[in-house]
Design a protein around this motif. Structure first.
Motif, PDB file in Angstrom:
ATOM      1  N   SER A  43     -20.171  -0.097  -1.823  1.00  0.00           N
ATOM      2  CA  SER A  43     -19.346  -1.297  -1.625  1.00  0.00           C
ATOM      3  C   SER A  43     -18.062  -1.269  -2.448  1.00  0.00           C
ATOM      4  N   GLN A  44     -17.997  -0.430  -3.487  1.00  0.00           N
ATOM      5  CA  GLN A  44     -16.754  -0.348  -4.263  1.00  0.00           C
ATOM      6  C   GLN A  44     -15.590   0.112  -3.382  1.00  0.00           C
ATOM      7  N   PHE A  45     -15.875   0.963  -2.404  1.00  0.00           N
ATOM      8  CA  PHE A  45     -14.819   1.389  -1.480  1.00  0.00           C
ATOM      9  C   PHE A  45     -14.376   0.224  -0.596  1.00  0.00           C
ATOM     10  N   LYS A  46     -15.333  -0.558  -0.145  1.00  0.00           N
ATOM     11  CA  LYS A  46     -14.992  -1.709   0.690  1.00  0.00           C
ATOM     12  C   LYS A  46     -14.146  -2.703  -0.099  1.00  0.00           C
ATOM     13  N   ARG A  47     -14.457  -2.868  -1.378  1.00  0.00           N
ATOM     14  CA  ARG A  47     -13.681  -3.799  -2.209  1.00  0.00           C
ATOM     15  C   ARG A  47     -12.251  -3.290  -2.399  1.00  0.00           C
TER      16      ARG A  47
END
Length: 483
Positions: free
Chosen positions: A361-365
């Protein structure tokens, strides 16, 4: 809705299965697709990338080195695409897709079918792949057991094993060695020369670490790459920039005209000679980008390998096991881009940093933080804004200025070693005069994005001063010029 989704997924899976089945009858070439645009250096701003259809492209991804098994590949690619990853780097000579694995100079078309399927998966999900061609560092008749640290031998090239060379210098400097490598490039070009899923072709991983002369060989091979892959970017890479003497090597590489991207490797490494590599991730990552910017060469910069290692690169750092929130990955992604790089930092140890702890999810953020941003159109200039409590990495643009605000009192050391929870920062004021904005921003709209809560938050403005919403660790502030 669920039935419709299942039917759609079935169509995609059947299409990919059909593709992989059809290619089994092909021996050498003709597998490439012309669908979709290619990645190029932007014609509007050479410090950034764009697609050949003119759309911006920010390289968001990581090193998929030590790839998953074939049976797990679809899951990993899906996780990448679902979270906004649009880039990965692979080593072509790893076991899964090495085509030169039996005999020196012989290329196995059957083995290439694994790579064909992987590229098909990536193409279907909009992911571009940097293809690193070689990574071995020595040629020996028989490797020591265990092999010497960092030697990465390739015995099939040795004369004792049916090869043609006695050592790396022989391979890199002899006419036969150069002809053989160009033949390998030609083999790949015949098969993948028209493949838009390829982000770039990279000659060698960290070539200044090989046991032979890397610079004249690179000068000869980069033009050959461009000739064979005119639609793709062409690059070379060097070892970790963790000591002062690395600066001269990096400058030499960056000044080669045919090297399309200024790439840099740097890790958090307590054994590194440069003490900046011992400290906060955002500082060491941002400094690596600034080192290359200081050369004054207007090309895209990418921190193309980063991560946390045990001293002197003896394995993945123990910090990953302590990082339950993805703090390390967060800083590796955000700091380079907000210092002027053409993408996120690209982490090594993808299993430890991303997959096992489920930090996808860090990439999505990150994607949400830069949503709608066109770096080429904005002509961003990186700015550091002084602040008593924050390290503010800002990109000042024509119509948008975006700032990543990092709590200066919180990092891996305070959280993992000292056991201190990050402070809830409240009532933090930000003076816009430090950004030196143009008059177009006098009536700017301001909003904040909290990547730790995945939430947009209001910002209070009083003239040239902002009062930020409460946050922990970091916050992204977006300032858009009025119409």
């Amino acid at each position: 809705m669920r039935q419709m989704i299942n039917k759609n997924m079935l169509v995609v899976l059947l299409g990919l299965l059909s593709f992989c089945l059809n290619i089994t009858g092909v021996e050498s070439a003709g597998l490439s697709s012309t669908d979709g645009p290619f990645v190029r250096v932007s014609q509007r701003d050479p410090r950034y990338f764009e697609l050949t259809d003119g759309k911006p492209y920010i390289a968001i991804g990581f090193n998929l080195v030590g790839p998953p098994e074939s049976k797990d590949m679809e899951r990993v690619v899906s996780a990448m695409a679902d979270n906004g990853v649009n880039y990965c780097r692979i080593w072509l000579d790893q076991a899964l897709w090495s085509v030169e694995h039996k005999q020196s100079g012989r290329y196995d078309a059957e083995k290439a079918k694994e790579l064909d399927c992987f590229l098909a998966l990536c193409r279907a999900r909009g992911i571009r792949v940097k293809m690193c061609i070689e990574w071995f560092r020595s040629i020996v008749a028989a490797p020591s057991k265990p092999p010497a640290k960092g030697s990465f031998p390739k015995p099939i090239h040795h004369v004792a094993n049916g090869g043609f060379y006695t050592n790396m210098t022989d391979y890199l400097t002899s006419e036969k060695g150069r002809i053989q490598f160009k033949g390998k490039l030609k083999w790949y070009a015949d098969r993948y020369g028209n493949e838009p899923a390829v982000f770039a072709w990279e000659l060698w991983n960290e070539m200044n670490a090989v046991q032979g002369p890397w610079y004249p060989w690179t000068q000869e091979m980069l033009p050959e790459l461009h000739k064979l892959f005119p639609k793709n970017l062409c690059v070379q890479s060097l070892g970790s920039f963790d000591h002062d003497r690395g600066r001269d090597s990096y400058r030499k590489l960056c000044e080669i005209p045919d090297n399309d991207i200024l790439q840099v490797h740097r890790y958090h490494d307590m054994g590194a000679a440069l003490t900046i590599c011992h400290g906060p991730i955002d500082i060491l990552a941002a400094d690596a980008v600034r080192e290359l910017k200081a050369f004054g060469i207007k090309k895209p910069i990418i921190l193309t390998e980063t991560g946390a290692v045990k001293p002197r690169h003896t394995g993945a750092s123990e910090l990953y096991e302590k990082d339950k929130a993805g703090i390390l990955l967060h800083d590796m992604l955000f700091a380079p881009f907000f210092t002027g790089a053409a993408g996120t930092g690209h982490v090594w140890f993808w299993r430890e940093a991303i997959d096992r702890p489920n930090h996808w999810s860090q990439f999505k953020r990150f994607n949400r933080a830069v949503e709608g941003i066109d770096p080429c159109e904005e002509a961003f200039e990186p700015v550091m804004v002084e602040h008593p409590k924050l390290r503010i990495y800002a990109l000042r643009g024509k119509k948008t200025t975006i700032a990543w605000c990092r709590d200066a009192a919180s990092d891996w050391k305070t959280e993992f070693e000292e056991g201190k929870s990050p402070e809830l920062l409240q009532g933090i004021a930000l003076d816009l005069t430090g950004l030196q904005l143009s008059p177009e921003f006098n009536n700017a709209r301001v909003e904040a994005y909290d990547p730790w809560q995945d939430a947009l938050k209001p910002v209070t403005r009083n003239g040239m001063k902002l009062v930020l919403p409460e946050f922990k660790r970091s916050l992204v502030v977006r300032i858009r010029a009025g119409d």
